[in-house]
Enzyme design. Sequence first.
Site, PDB file in Angstrom:
ATOM      1  N   ASP A  37       0.832  -1.191   0.000  1.00 59.26           N
ATOM      2  CA  ASP A  37       0.000   0.000   0.000  1.00 59.26           C
ATOM      3  C   ASP A  37       0.874   1.251   0.000  1.00 59.26           C
ATOM      4  O   ASP A  37       2.061   1.210   0.344  1.00 59.26           O
ATOM      5  CB  ASP A  37      -0.895   0.025   1.248  1.00 59.26           C
ATOM      6  CG  ASP A  37      -2.004  -1.009   1.196  1.00 59.26           C
ATOM      7  OD1 ASP A  37      -2.278  -1.527   0.096  1.00 59.26           O
ATOM      8  OD2 ASP A  37      -2.600  -1.284   2.259  1.00 59.26           O
ATOM      9  N   LYS A  59      -3.743   3.513  -2.847  1.00 57.73           N
ATOM     10  CA  LYS A  59      -5.098   4.025  -3.046  1.00 57.73           C
ATOM     11  C   LYS A  59      -5.217   5.369  -2.350  1.00 57.73           C
ATOM     12  O   LYS A  59      -4.575   5.630  -1.354  1.00 57.73           O
ATOM     13  CB  LYS A  59      -6.148   3.079  -2.454  1.00 57.73           C
ATOM     14  CG  LYS A  59      -6.258   1.723  -3.123  1.00 57.73           C
ATOM     15  CD  LYS A  59      -7.395   0.941  -2.494  1.00 57.73           C
ATOM     16  CE  LYS A  59      -7.579  -0.400  -3.172  1.00 57.73           C
ATOM     17  NZ  LYS A  59      -6.464  -1.311  -2.901  1.00 57.73           N
ATOM     18  N   MET A 171      -9.819   7.016   8.173  1.00 61.31           N
ATOM     19  CA  MET A 171     -10.185   7.637   6.894  1.00 61.31           C
ATOM     20  C   MET A 171     -11.276   8.689   7.062  1.00 61.31           C
ATOM     21  O   MET A 171     -12.237   8.736   6.292  1.00 61.31           O
ATOM     22  CB  MET A 171     -10.628   6.559   5.889  1.00 61.31           C
ATOM     23  CG  MET A 171      -9.578   5.485   5.635  1.00 61.31           C
ATOM     24  SD  MET A 171     -10.210   4.055   4.724  1.00 61.31           S
ATOM     25  CE  MET A 171     -11.173   3.214   5.999  1.00 61.31           C
TER      26      MET A 171
END
Length: 261
Positions: A37, A59, A171
Amino acid sequence: MTQAGTIYLVGAGPGDADLLTLRAARLLQQADLVVHDGLVDTSILAMARPDATLISVAKSRSKHTMPQEAINALLVREALGGRDVVRLKGGDPFIFGRGGEEAEAAHAAGVPVEVVPGISAANGAAAAAQIALTHREASSVVSFVAGQCKGLSEQDWSGLAGKDRTLVIYMGLKTAPQIAEKLMGDGLAPDMPVAVIENAARPRMRVLRGVLAALPDMVSRDGVTTPALIVIGEVVARPRSGDDLATPDQELAALAVEAMQ
């Protein structure tokens, strides 16, 4: 027929390479391929063996280097080709890391898979900021939620934050205004203590403290960027080493009082 390799779903922890498990470090030094990631620190990637192939599948909210289905296919294809694959994820693979989806893809293809847990982002960030997620005088319940997902406004978060409870939001930077509005709409006090922990366990770590009503202003005013977590609850205001009882700064407290009027 080529013998299938193994997919290792490995937690990279909150950022500091010293917080990797021994198992994770050993696998990094052995694997043919590391699929990682974007939040994995470069110091951790540097631990991979010199001839290993490193593939980033980073991402972000607005850009996906590779869709999840394509990541699943990549892992399975490489393992079926005989390569041992380390799928390296920030935090823990099974806490908002989509490790469950990747494990299911491996099982469906008949590929061996092993999960190597890591220190979760929540645990690592809270420890680095010296915020005890549970405390006999402040919290006996901890909840983890994702602040960036479809249908956020329809989700039922009632009871997840408040007296004797701690809420950790992954997030949640982009949706901080909706989060604050949602929680206050559910009855959470506007002056509930809040911490935003940015770049936890890394040299550039920042810990911003305030109150729920001022959360959106704090995130925008101080230019907070990912990786960051939001911690909401009375534990945020507990004393820390060399510290009296932590209180929000005067500006943020004034915003909370205004919100309550």
